[in-house]
Design a protein around this motif. Structure first.
Motif, PDB file in Angstrom:
ATOM      1  N   ILE A   1      23.072  82.529  44.815  1.00 16.03           N
ATOM      2  CA  ILE A   1      23.024  81.393  45.745  1.00 16.03           C
ATOM      3  C   ILE A   1      24.267  81.372  46.628  1.00 16.03           C
ATOM      4  CG2 ILE A   1      23.112  78.879  45.884  1.00 16.03           C
ATOM      5  CD1 ILE A   1      21.275  78.763  43.486  1.00 16.03           C
ATOM      6  N   GLY A   2      25.425  81.707  46.055  1.00 13.21           N
ATOM      7  CA  GLY A   2      26.653  81.728  46.839  1.00 13.21           C
ATOM      8  C   GLY A   2      26.570  82.690  48.008  1.00 13.21           C
ATOM      9  N   PHE A   3      26.088  83.896  47.765  1.00 11.94           N
ATOM     10  CA  PHE A   3      25.960  84.882  48.843  1.00 11.94           C
ATOM     11  C   PHE A   3      24.891  84.477  49.855  1.00 11.94           C
ATOM     12  CE2 PHE A   3      28.167  87.785  45.861  1.00 11.94           C
ATOM     13  CZ  PHE A   3      29.127  88.275  46.730  1.00 11.94           C
ATOM     14  N   LEU A   4      23.783  83.915  49.353  1.00 14.34           N
ATOM     15  CA  LEU A   4      22.728  83.465  50.272  1.00 14.34           C
ATOM     16  C   LEU A   4      23.193  82.282  51.113  1.00 14.34           C
ATOM     17  CD1 LEU A   4      19.537  83.779  48.025  1.00 14.34           C
ATOM     18  CD2 LEU A   4      20.278  85.295  49.880  1.00 14.34           C
ATOM     19  N   GLY A   5      24.012  81.413  50.528  1.00 14.37           N
ATOM     20  CA  GLY A   5      24.588  80.311  51.296  1.00 14.37           C
ATOM     21  C   GLY A   5      25.485  80.819  52.404  1.00 14.37           C
ATOM     22  N   TYR A   6      26.248  81.854  52.106  1.00 16.49           N
ATOM     23  CA  TYR A   6      27.107  82.473  53.125  1.00 16.49           C
ATOM     24  C   TYR A   6      26.256  83.019  54.266  1.00 16.49           C
ATOM     25  CZ  TYR A   6      30.133  85.976  55.302  1.00 16.49           C
ATOM     26  OH  TYR A   6      30.833  86.734  56.204  1.00 16.49           O
ATOM     27  N   ILE A   7      25.180  83.734  53.912  1.00 10.53           N
ATOM     28  CA  ILE A   7      24.290  84.296  54.934  1.00 10.53           C
ATOM     29  C   ILE A   7      23.664  83.191  55.776  1.00 10.53           C
ATOM     30  CG2 ILE A   7      22.124  85.561  55.270  1.00 10.53           C
ATOM     31  CD1 ILE A   7      22.864  87.183  52.750  1.00 10.53           C
TER      32      ILE A   7
ATOM     33  N   PHE B   1      22.434  75.474  46.313  1.00  6.00           N
ATOM     34  CA  PHE B   1      22.400  75.908  47.714  1.00  6.00           C
ATOM     35  C   PHE B   1      23.042  74.863  48.615  1.00  6.00           C
ATOM     36  CE2 PHE B   1      20.121  77.292  51.658  1.00  6.00           C
ATOM     37  CZ  PHE B   1      20.619  78.585  51.676  1.00  6.00           C
ATOM     38  N   PHE B   2      22.899  73.596  48.258  1.00  6.29           N
ATOM     39  CA  PHE B   2      23.568  72.526  48.993  1.00  6.29           C
ATOM     40  C   PHE B   2      25.086  72.705  48.899  1.00  6.29           C
ATOM     41  CE2 PHE B   2      25.288  68.279  49.611  1.00  6.29           C
ATOM     42  CZ  PHE B   2      24.558  67.803  50.694  1.00  6.29           C
ATOM     43  N   ALA B   3      25.570  73.032  47.689  1.00  7.33           N
ATOM     44  CA  ALA B   3      27.008  73.242  47.498  1.00  7.33           C
ATOM     45  C   ALA B   3      27.490  74.465  48.264  1.00  7.33           C
ATOM     46  CB  ALA B   3      27.316  73.395  46.010  1.00  7.33           C
ATOM     47  N   ALA B   4      26.670  75.510  48.332  1.00 12.29           N
ATOM     48  CA  ALA B   4      27.070  76.743  48.996  1.00 12.29           C
ATOM     49  C   ALA B   4      27.130  76.600  50.507  1.00 12.29           C
ATOM     50  CB  ALA B   4      26.100  77.865  48.625  1.00 12.29           C
ATOM     51  N   THR B   5      26.295  75.756  51.084  1.00 11.06           N
ATOM     52  CA  THR B   5      26.226  75.619  52.540  1.00 11.06           C
ATOM     53  C   THR B   5      27.042  74.445  53.061  1.00 11.06           C
ATOM     54  OG1 THR B   5      24.165  74.370  52.258  1.00 11.06           O
ATOM     55  CG2 THR B   5      23.973  76.720  52.723  1.00 11.06           C
TER      56      THR B   5
ATOM     57  N   VAL C   1      32.283  78.482  45.328  1.00  8.91           N
ATOM     58  CA  VAL C   1      33.461  79.349  45.383  1.00  8.91           C
ATOM     59  C   VAL C   1      33.222  80.592  46.231  1.00  8.91           C
ATOM     60  CG1 VAL C   1      34.916  80.889  44.008  1.00  8.91           C
ATOM     61  CG2 VAL C   1      34.494  78.546  43.235  1.00  8.91           C
ATOM     62  N   ILE C   2      32.053  81.204  46.108  1.00  9.79           N
ATOM     63  CA  ILE C   2      31.822  82.505  46.744  1.00  9.79           C
ATOM     64  C   ILE C   2      31.939  82.456  48.270  1.00  9.79           C
ATOM     65  CG2 ILE C   2      30.040  84.245  47.196  1.00  9.79           C
ATOM     66  CD1 ILE C   2      29.297  84.036  44.261  1.00  9.79           C
ATOM     67  N   PRO C   3      31.213  81.588  48.984  1.00  5.47           N
ATOM     68  CA  PRO C   3      31.393  81.554  50.445  1.00  5.47           C
ATOM     69  C   PRO C   3      32.791  81.091  50.853  1.00  5.47           C
ATOM     70  CG  PRO C   3      29.933  79.781  49.717  1.00  5.47           C
ATOM     71  CD  PRO C   3      30.155  80.663  48.543  1.00  5.47           C
ATOM     72  N   THR C   4      33.430  80.274  50.011  1.00  6.12           N
ATOM     73  CA  THR C   4      34.801  79.855  50.307  1.00  6.12           C
ATOM     74  C   THR C   4      35.744  81.050  50.255  1.00  6.12           C
ATOM     75  OG1 THR C   4      34.354  77.673  49.334  1.00  6.12           O
ATOM     76  CG2 THR C   4      36.659  78.280  49.647  1.00  6.12           C
ATOM     77  N   LEU C   5      35.599  81.892  49.233  1.00 10.29           N
ATOM     78  CA  LEU C   5      36.424  83.095  49.129  1.00 10.29           C
ATOM     79  C   LEU C   5      36.148  84.080  50.268  1.00 10.29           C
ATOM     80  CD1 LEU C   5      36.249  83.801  45.277  1.00 10.29           C
ATOM     81  CD2 LEU C   5      38.167  82.836  46.569  1.00 10.29           C
ATOM     82  N   LEU C   6      34.929  84.053  50.785  1.00 13.01           N
ATOM     83  CA  LEU C   6      34.566  84.937  51.895  1.00 13.01           C
ATOM     84  C   LEU C   6      35.046  84.398  53.244  1.00 13.01           C
ATOM     85  CD1 LEU C   6      30.933  85.923  50.812  1.00 13.01           C
ATOM     86  CD2 LEU C   6      32.990  87.352  50.741  1.00 13.01           C
ATOM     87  N   GLY C   7      35.733  83.257  53.215  1.00 14.59           N
ATOM     88  CA  GLY C   7      36.292  82.690  54.438  1.00 14.59           C
ATOM     89  C   GLY C   7      35.293  81.957  55.306  1.00 14.59           C
TER      90      GLY C   7
ATOM     91  N   GLU D   1      33.317  78.713  56.631  1.00 16.68           N
ATOM     92  CA  GLU D   1      33.492  77.264  56.730  1.00 16.68           C
ATOM     93  C   GLU D   1      32.219  76.538  56.311  1.00 16.68           C
ATOM     94  OE1 GLU D   1      34.605  76.194  60.703  1.00 16.68           O
ATOM     95  OE2 GLU D   1      36.731  76.149  60.183  1.00 16.68           O
ATOM     96  N   PRO D   2      32.337  75.316  55.764  1.00 21.71           N
ATOM     97  CA  PRO D   2      31.141  74.505  55.503  1.00 21.71           C
ATOM     98  C   PRO D   2      30.347  74.320  56.798  1.00 21.71           C
ATOM     99  CG  PRO D   2      33.066  73.535  54.466  1.00 21.71           C
ATOM    100  CD  PRO D   2      33.568  74.653  55.322  1.00 21.71           C
ATOM    101  N   ILE D   3      29.047  74.277  56.693  1.00 18.87           N
ATOM    102  CA  ILE D   3      28.188  74.264  57.869  1.00 18.87           C
ATOM    103  C   ILE D   3      28.463  73.083  58.793  1.00 18.87           C
ATOM    104  CG2 ILE D   3      26.336  73.086  56.602  1.00 18.87           C
ATOM    105  CD1 ILE D   3      25.907  75.702  59.414  1.00 18.87           C
ATOM    106  N   TYR D   4      28.679  71.888  58.235  1.00 18.57           N
ATOM    107  CA  TYR D   4      28.883  70.728  59.096  1.00 18.57           C
ATOM    108  C   TYR D   4      30.247  70.751  59.771  1.00 18.57           C
ATOM    109  CZ  TYR D   4      24.583  68.634  57.348  1.00 18.57           C
ATOM    110  OH  TYR D   4      23.265  68.385  57.040  1.00 18.57           O
ATOM    111  N   GLU D   5      31.256  71.340  59.130  1.00 19.01           N
ATOM    112  CA  GLU D   5      32.564  71.468  59.773  1.00 19.01           C
ATOM    113  C   GLU D   5      32.495  72.452  60.933  1.00 19.01           C
ATOM    114  OE1 GLU D   5      35.896  72.097  57.263  1.00 19.01           O
ATOM    115  OE2 GLU D   5      35.380  70.476  55.872  1.00 19.01           O
ATOM    116  N   SER D   6      31.737  73.530  60.760  1.00 20.68           N
ATOM    117  CA  SER D   6      31.550  74.484  61.855  1.00 20.68           C
ATOM    118  C   SER D   6      30.849  73.819  63.037  1.00 20.68           C
ATOM    119  CB  SER D   6      30.736  75.685  61.376  1.00 20.68           C
ATOM    120  OG  SER D   6      31.410  76.391  60.360  1.00 20.68           O
ATOM    121  N   LEU D   7      29.837  73.024  62.751  1.00 17.13           N
ATOM    122  CA  LEU D   7      29.108  72.332  63.819  1.00 17.13           C
ATOM    123  C   LEU D   7      29.990  71.283  64.490  1.00 17.13           C
ATOM    124  CD1 LEU D   7      25.670  71.852  62.012  1.00 17.13           C
ATOM    125  CD2 LEU D   7      26.246  73.527  63.782  1.00 17.13           C
TER     126      LEU D   7
END
Length: 518
Positions: A242-248, A373-377, A410-416, A418-424
């Motif tokens: 889920i972490g990697f899919l959230g990143y994608i 998935f909510f946590a990952a995105t 943790v996984i998308p955070t380590l991959l650098g 940003e949370p989706i809403y912060e990016s938006l």
């Protein structure tokens, strides 16, 4: 001076002030709750109309022509509404975030009208957009309307916008606790005990309003069974996946939005083309149309085969990315949960027979994956866990959801990433029409909690480089208000209340947040 005195009253525990704010909170719960319920009701009706029309359209050339003509008109209307009120485009959560940060000053009445009408049109058009982001904005703007009615301080206005945002989640999901937690974890990023109290009052009132209209049944009605303790190791694998899919997901959503924003075509043509594509999707793959209620209903009846699950998961992601990148009014909250559910269904369809587990445990993986998935995105794990507990009416999955959500976080955070809403939110501020506009001067009282890793713990106030136009007026320590001198030492967990001008507030808030993070 009168504005200053009115703002400073909230520094002390004035019973009259708290009572007045509670009354306002109740009004926000009623007004915002009704607005969000109206939006929810109209969207459900729109999706029903679309499904009914699709059931009779096949083979009838005239009906198909009328369908696409109506879609073209909807696209033009969406363009008109988003031009008439630019703050009604997109999700709505970044707009609330910008408003609370002081970078926006939206017209609450225009946003309410435009967001509700445009949201209904996107639902009729079958775009893969959810109602929850717009519900947060609708609730927040309803809260702002109540604040304008009472003509309170700017501080109270910001509080009621946040309170209304909590109502948005509450009325959309029948989840009052998740609504309150979402505000603090995702939007406010700070603790204000007055805000907590008023938000809880409003959320409970709105939840009562929602349940009167829609009933008391939980959103999810899946059968829930316990995962054997000896099989808990598989949750680690699920969290990683889920972490990697959230990143994608986050990367795809942001990049697709950036690509569309760079296209040099008229906005009306862009929306017409988006609705045309949505029409083709509705006719050929109706399962992935709308925010995702149909796909969730499919799981409720029976879990499809693995191949069908994977196909729907991929197509839903692509169509959600396409729909959201257009900038049409609508959110990603529900599509995120639906994608999480199908990730869980795919994972469960593989894991359950492989480990010899009970078949209905697939539904447990579905619920857990939605939270993960909510946590990952979104990167708000507590909100996701509480939300799914309220949606399913069960707390039996809490430990499993915590394990998966933390790993997925943790996984998308380590991959650098940003949370989706912060990016938006960052992209919202970069738009030319989001340039800061000076507003009439008002005082804003903001609150910041000193974190454990702050470099200024045990420093005197005079030695801390606060912004020049910010005044430390009060410190809350152990539940007691203190009027500090310049020699007052700051300690961990102190709640520092700072007074500033509304025109300086956006920049002062950013400086202080950076200051406490050093």
């Amino acid at each position: 001076m009168k504005s200053l005195e009115k703002t400073l009253k909230s520094v002390s525990e004035n019973p009259k002030y708290i009572f007045r704010l509670t009354i306002q909170g109740v009004m926000v719960g009623i007004f915002a709750g009704l607005m969000v319920c109206l939006y929810r009701f109209l969207l459900a009706g729109s999706e029903t109309v679309l499904r009914d029309y699709l059931s009779i359209i096949h083979g009838n050339v005239l009906y198909i022509i009328l369908f696409f003509a109506a879609l073209a008109i909807m696209g033009i209307l969406i363009d008109f509404l988003t031009r008439w009120e630019v703050d009604s485009s997109g999700s709505g959560i970044p707009q609330i975030y910008a408003e609370v940060k002081g970078h926006m000053e939206a017209n609450w009445a225009k946003v309410l009208f435009s967001k509700i009408i445009a949201g209904v049109l996107t639902a009729l058009g079958g775009l893969s957009l959810g109602p929850e982001g717009p519900s947060v904005q609708i609730g927040g703007m309803a809260g702002k309307g109540v604040a304008k009615l009472f003509k309170g301080s700017k501080t109270d206005e910001l509080r009621l916008i946040l309170v209304g945002s909590a109502v948005g989640i509450t009325a959309a999901f029948n989840a009052p606790l998740a609504g309150v937690i979402f505000v603090f974890e995702e939007i406010n990023h700070g603790f204000d005990k007055t805000l907590v109290f008023i938000a809880l009052v409003s959320a409970i009132v709105a939840d009562f309003v929602s349940k009167i209209i829609f009933g008391q049944a939980t959103i999810l009605s899946f059968p829930i069974y316990d995962i054997p303790l000896e099989s808990y190791w598989i949750l680690i694998i699920l969290g990683v996946v889920i972490g990697f899919l959230g990143y994608i997901y986050n990367v795809g959503m942001i990049r697709s939005s950036d690509i569309v924003n760079r296209l040099r075509i008229p906005s009306w043509l862009k929306f017409v083309l988006v609705f045309m594509v949505s029409g083709v999707v509705a006719l050929t793959i109706p399962e992935i149309s709308d925010g995702g209620h149909f796909m969730m209903d499919m799981l409720d009846v029976a879990v499809p085969s693995l191949g069908v699950l994977v196909l729907l998961l991929v197509l839903k992601y692509l169509f959600s990315m396409f729909s959201f990148s257009s900038g049409a009014p609508g959110g990603i909250f529900l599509p995120i949960l639906v994608l999480g559910a199908y990730i869980g269904a795919v994972f469960g369809s593989v894991a359950v027979p492989s480990l010899g587990l009970q078949h209905d445990l697939i539904y447990r993986f579905i619920v857990i994956s939605m939270a993960g998935f909510f946590a990952a995105t979104v990167r708000s794990p507590i909100t996701g866990i509480v939300l799914l507990a309220e949606m399913s009416g069960s707390t039996e999955s809490l430990v499993a959801m915590v394990i998966v959500s933390l790993i997925a976080y943790v996984i998308p955070t380590l991959l650098g990433n940003e949370p989706i809403y912060e990016s938006l939110y960052d992209r919202l501020l970069l738009k030319k029409n989001r340039e800061y506009v000076k507003k009439p001067s008002k005082h804003v009282l903001s609150e910041y909690v000193v974190p454990l890793d702050c470099n200024y713990i045990n420093f005197k106030i005079k030695d801390i480089p606060f912004p020049k136009n910010a005044i430390v007026v009060s410190v809350i320590r152990n539940g007691k208000y203190i009027i500090p001198t310049e020699d007052f030492n700051i300690q961990y967990s102190d709640q520092i209340q700072i007074l500033s001008d509304s025109n300086d507030y956006p920049f002062i808030r950013e400086e202080i947040e950076d200051l406490f993070q050093k």
